[in-house]
Design a protein around this motif. Sequence first.
Motif, short mmCIF file in Angstrom:
data_model
loop_
_atom_site.label_atom_id
_atom_site.label_comp_id
_atom_site.label_asym_id
_atom_site.label_seq_id
_atom_site.Cartn_x
_atom_site.Cartn_y
_atom_site.Cartn_z
N PHE A 39 14.35 58.50 -57.89
CA PHE A 39 15.63 58.72 -57.12
C PHE A 39 15.38 60.29 -56.49
N HIS A 40 15.59 60.26 -55.10
CA HIS A 40 15.70 61.44 -54.14
C HIS A 40 17.03 61.53 -53.64
N ILE A 41 17.86 60.67 -54.10
CA ILE A 41 19.44 60.91 -53.53
C ILE A 41 20.03 60.63 -54.85
N ASP A 42 21.44 60.94 -54.70
CA ASP A 42 22.36 60.71 -55.92
C ASP A 42 22.55 59.28 -56.55
N VAL A 43 22.73 59.08 -57.45
CA VAL A 43 22.81 57.98 -58.27
C VAL A 43 24.37 57.80 -58.72
N ILE A 44 24.78 56.63 -58.37
CA ILE A 44 26.13 56.23 -59.06
C ILE A 44 26.01 54.92 -59.86
N ASN A 45 26.53 54.87 -61.15
CA ASN A 45 26.21 53.84 -61.95
C ASN A 45 27.61 53.28 -62.26
N PHE A 58 13.66 61.93 -61.01
CA PHE A 58 14.63 62.61 -60.23
C PHE A 58 14.00 63.57 -59.39
N TYR A 59 13.77 63.40 -57.90
CA TYR A 59 12.88 64.11 -57.22
C TYR A 59 13.78 64.68 -56.07
N ASN A 60 14.02 66.00 -55.76
CA ASN A 60 14.34 66.76 -54.40
C ASN A 60 14.16 68.14 -54.41
N THR A 61 13.50 68.27 -53.56
CA THR A 61 12.87 69.78 -53.37
C THR A 61 14.02 70.88 -52.68
N ALA A 62 15.19 69.95 -51.94
CA ALA A 62 15.79 70.72 -50.85
C ALA A 62 17.23 70.90 -51.49
N ASP A 77 11.06 56.48 -70.09
CA ASP A 77 10.69 57.51 -69.81
C ASP A 77 11.16 58.35 -68.40
N LEU A 78 11.50 59.37 -68.45
CA LEU A 78 12.48 59.97 -67.64
C LEU A 78 11.78 61.46 -67.13
N GLU A 79 11.81 61.77 -65.70
CA GLU A 79 11.17 62.96 -65.30
C GLU A 79 12.18 63.85 -64.38
N VAL A 80 12.28 64.80 -64.65
CA VAL A 80 13.34 65.65 -63.79
C VAL A 80 12.60 66.78 -62.90
#
Length: 387
Positions: A39-45, A58-62, A77-80
């Motif tokens: 996910f490089h953008i927000d998540v709405i669940n 969840f990935y975003n460098t900016a 498995d979850l990566e931040v």
Amino acid sequence: MNKLLITILLASISSNIFAQVAFHNAGNVQIHDQGQVGFHIDVINDGTFDNNLGLAGFYNTANSLTVSGTSRPVFHDLEVDVPNDLFLEVSVGTDNFQQFVNGRVITPRDQKNVSFDYLNDAPYDGENDDRFVDGYASVQGDLDFTFPIGDDYRLRPMSIDNQSAAIASKGAYFFENPNSPNYFSDNFNTESRAATLFNISIFEFWDLDGDVETGVTLTWDDNSNIPTLVDDLNDLRVVGWDIETEKWVNLGNVSTTGNMDSGSITSESIIPSKYAVLTFGSSSNLLDGDLEIFTAISPNGDNLNDSFRIIGLAEFPNNEVLIYNRWGVLVYSQKQYHLHQETNGFKGISDGRATINKDEKLPEGTYYYILKIDGSEDRSGYLYINR
């Protein structure tokens, strides 16, 4: 099958698909075994997203990222990897493994119901002073657990025993003065404390929620200013704000590690829900480590040593005091003596036990006391009445 999965995923993306504002799930989404989703953008669940396998990241460098919605997503498995932090407006869970790569996971400290949840003993890795849960984390499982929590770019873990993790516990760390907390409706006056406590930390505290008895381990670093509390780590205590008495009470020092600049301390077993917050305090090693017993009374009405006093007894509320004369006759007994010692404690007057008449003044001399405390060996000794 691949086309069907892609269709489901695309259908769940926000209606503004070209701007890719957010991944919006309003239906039923699942990451299958060996699947990998970034996910490089927000998540709405707003749908079902809690029966996942594989890896979610969840990935975003900016920019920062946000997870929101009405339902908690649970990932396997979850990566931040979000240097500008991952913000939670709804709880997020992981049930297998979680990796901190970059950035913090931030939950709203004024909303305890939103937390980062470690389910089924899910472990984690990569935490440090730049990567931790800034706010509330929870655990549910069968093993001991250390919360990867912190505040103000300071990782300050807190650990609990396995029995407490079995029925979900939740915790957060606050790098602020308990006298003026930002996220609680009440303050925790460090001058309101049990008699055996000398000092309470004004630099930090933890919130631990849970209804199962557990030992609690708190950690410190050089910003904790432990030397302002004690000169010897043997005098350091875990202390808790007792919700019922509205006082800081001594929760013990079962063990300590480290030195004045960094280390940890473990409390006696407590029920966390009885205490609003926890922090460090100091207490000297009095008789038996916790109590100071005055073994002479002079009940002459001058308000000095008129009654039998035991300082620190309020921290052991399941207690009973028994007093016998030299022939072994019971002359006084009182359960929960700490509630009575200031106003109706033993003042050398019989309470009518055995052959001693009620309200009879007892003669000067030597008597024998027994102090019973649930979960501890009886303590006993001689008591002198001097009129």
